[in-house]
Design an enzyme around this catalytic site. Structure first.
Site, PDB file in Angstrom:
ATOM      1  N   ASP A  39       7.919 -15.106 -11.008  1.00 49.14           N
ATOM      2  CA  ASP A  39       7.523 -16.342 -11.695  1.00 49.14           C
ATOM      3  C   ASP A  39       6.793 -16.093 -13.008  1.00 49.14           C
ATOM      4  O   ASP A  39       6.045 -16.951 -13.484  1.00 49.14           O
ATOM      5  CB  ASP A  39       6.657 -17.210 -10.781  1.00 49.14           C
ATOM      6  CG  ASP A  39       5.355 -16.523 -10.373  1.00 49.14           C
ATOM      7  OD1 ASP A  39       5.163 -15.347 -10.737  1.00 49.14           O
ATOM      8  OD2 ASP A  39       4.546 -17.180  -9.689  1.00 49.14           O
ATOM      9  N   TYR A 144       3.559   0.914   7.936  1.00 53.52           N
ATOM     10  CA  TYR A 144       2.838   0.566   6.713  1.00 53.52           C
ATOM     11  C   TYR A 144       1.639   1.491   6.506  1.00 53.52           C
ATOM     12  O   TYR A 144       1.409   1.998   5.398  1.00 53.52           O
ATOM     13  CB  TYR A 144       2.391  -0.888   6.787  1.00 53.52           C
ATOM     14  CG  TYR A 144       1.705  -1.403   5.553  1.00 53.52           C
ATOM     15  CD1 TYR A 144       2.425  -1.651   4.384  1.00 53.52           C
ATOM     16  CD2 TYR A 144       0.343  -1.674   5.544  1.00 53.52           C
ATOM     17  CE1 TYR A 144       1.814  -2.137   3.250  1.00 53.52           C
ATOM     18  CE2 TYR A 144      -0.282  -2.164   4.417  1.00 53.52           C
ATOM     19  CZ  TYR A 144       0.450  -2.398   3.279  1.00 53.52           C
ATOM     20  OH  TYR A 144      -0.168  -2.886   2.145  1.00 53.52           O
ATOM     21  N   LYS A 148       0.659   4.039   3.345  1.00 54.00           N
ATOM     22  CA  LYS A 148      -0.533   3.863   2.513  1.00 54.00           C
ATOM     23  C   LYS A 148      -1.481   5.056   2.606  1.00 54.00           C
ATOM     24  O   LYS A 148      -2.164   5.386   1.629  1.00 54.00           O
ATOM     25  CB  LYS A 148      -1.244   2.558   2.882  1.00 54.00           C
ATOM     26  CG  LYS A 148      -0.454   1.316   2.500  1.00 54.00           C
ATOM     27  CD  LYS A 148      -0.098   1.304   1.011  1.00 54.00           C
ATOM     28  CE  LYS A 148       0.644   0.065   0.592  1.00 54.00           C
ATOM     29  NZ  LYS A 148       0.988   0.065  -0.848  1.00 54.00           N
ATOM     30  N   THR A 182       1.996 -11.296   2.729  1.00 52.29           N
ATOM     31  CA  THR A 182       0.956 -11.606   3.712  1.00 52.29           C
ATOM     32  C   THR A 182       1.363 -12.773   4.584  1.00 52.29           C
ATOM     33  O   THR A 182       1.188 -12.754   5.808  1.00 52.29           O
ATOM     34  CB  THR A 182      -0.369 -11.920   2.996  1.00 52.29           C
ATOM     35  OG1 THR A 182      -0.801 -10.753   2.287  1.00 52.29           O
ATOM     36  CG2 THR A 182      -1.444 -12.320   3.995  1.00 52.29           C
TER      37      THR A 182
END
Length: 267
Positions: A39, A144, A148, A182
Site C-alpha cells: 500500500d 519461526y 529468528k 500477526t
C-alpha cells in the site's frame, strides 16, 4: 544537497511499507524490494522492484537496477519474513526449508549482493529479528523461532565482520505488530488444532497464551520510528527491543529444566 538512498526488503508488508512511508516523509529516496508493492502510494522518490529474495537471479537483477539509480546506499533494511506454526513432529520439513529460505538465507543473499553499495555509502544494515530471536523456544513455534535465532547469530557475525569496514549493523526485535502476519497467527493456530493427531489438548491449552500475546499489537508506525532512529542515530544500537511480551521475558529467564516442566504441563 545529495539525497540519501535506502533499500528496504519486504517493502510491501505492513512493517516494510510503514518504514518506506516514514523514510519518504523524511526526504530519503527509497528502493523497495518485494513480490508485491503493497500500500505504498506513488512517490517521485520511491522505486519499487519486484524481487524474490529466495532466488539469486532475482536479487542480482534488482541489484543491477539499483546500480542504475545510485552508486551507494545509506542503509539496507531487511524486513522480509514469513511465519509458520505447527508441530515439528507432524508438519512437513519443507516448512522449515521455506521459512529458512526467506527469513535467513534470503536476508544473507541480499546483504551479500548489495554490500558493496552499503560499504560505498559507509552505511548501515538493519536486520529484523523478533522477540522470539532472544526468547526460549516454545512448542509449535519451532519453525519461526529457529529462523529468528539464526537471524540473531547471522547478524552478530555480520556486525563483527562489517564494523571494521565502516558499516554498522543493528538488529530490530519487535513483539507482536499489527500486520496481516500477526492477525493470521490465531486462525492458523486454530486450523492446526483441527488437524493435529497428537496435540489437540495441548493446542487448546496454549491458545490463550497465543491470543494474549497478539491482543495488543504494536503499530507498524511505531516500528518505523525505531528503524528511523537506527538509521539516523549517531551511535546506532546493536539491538532494538520493542514491545516484547513480559511473560516470555520472564519465562526465558528460568533454567531449561523448569521451562521444560512448565510446557510438559501444557502438553
Amino acid at each position: 544537497m545529495e539525497r540519501h538512498n535506502i533499500c528496504v526488503t519486504g517493502a510491501g508488508g505492513g512493517i516494510g511499507s510503514a518504514i518506506v512511508r516514514r523514510l519518504l516523509r523524511e526526504g530519503y529516496s527509497v528502493i523497495g524490494l518485494d513480490l508485491h508493492r503493497g500500500d505504498v502510494p506513488d512517490h517521485p522518490a520511491y522505486t519499487f522492484l519486484e524481487t524474490d529474495i529466495t532466488r539469486p537471479e532475482s536479487v542480482r537483477a534488482a541489484f543491477s537496477q539499483v546500480c542504475t539509480l545510485t552508486d551507494r546506499l545509506t542503509a539496507l533494511i531487511n524486513t522480509a519474513g514469513i511465519v509458520y506454526m505447527g508441530s515439528l513432529i507432524e508438519e512437513d520439513a519443507e516448512y522449515m526449508q521455506r521459512i529458512l529460505d526467506v527469513n535467513i538465507a534470503g536476508m544473507a543473499r541480499v546483504v551479500r549482493i548489495f554490500f558493496t553499495l552499503v560499504e560505498a555509502g559507509h552505511g548501515r544494515i538493519i536486520n529484523f529479528s523478533s522477540e522470539y530471536g532472544r526468547f526460549c523456544s516454545i512448542p509449535f513455534h519451532g519453525f519461526y523461532t529457529a529462523s529468528k535465532h539464526a537471524v540473531e547469530c547471522y547478524t552478530d557475525s555480520l556486525r563483527r565482520e562489517a564494523g571494521p569496514l565502516g558499516v554498522s549493523v543493528s538488529c530490530i526485535r519487535p513483539g507482536a505488530v499489527d500486520t496481516g502476519m500477526t492477525h493470521g497467527t490465531v486462525p492458523a493456530f486454530e486450523q492446526i488444532c483441527s488437524t493435529t493427531t497428537h496435540y489437540a489438548r495441548a493446542y487448546q491449552r496454549l491458545l490463550p497464551l497465543m491470543t494474549g500475546a497478539t491482543a495488543h499489537p504494536l503499530s507498524p508506525d511505531r516500528i518505523a520510528d525505531t528503524v528511523f532512529r537506527a538509521v539516523t542515530g549517531k551511535h546506532p544500537k546493536r539491538y532494538y527491543n520493542i514491545g516484547q511480551d513480559i511473560r516470555m521475558k520472564l519465562l526465558s529467564c528460568l533454567p531449561a529444566p523448569v521451562i521444560d516442566f512448565i510446557f510438559r504441563l501444557f502438553i
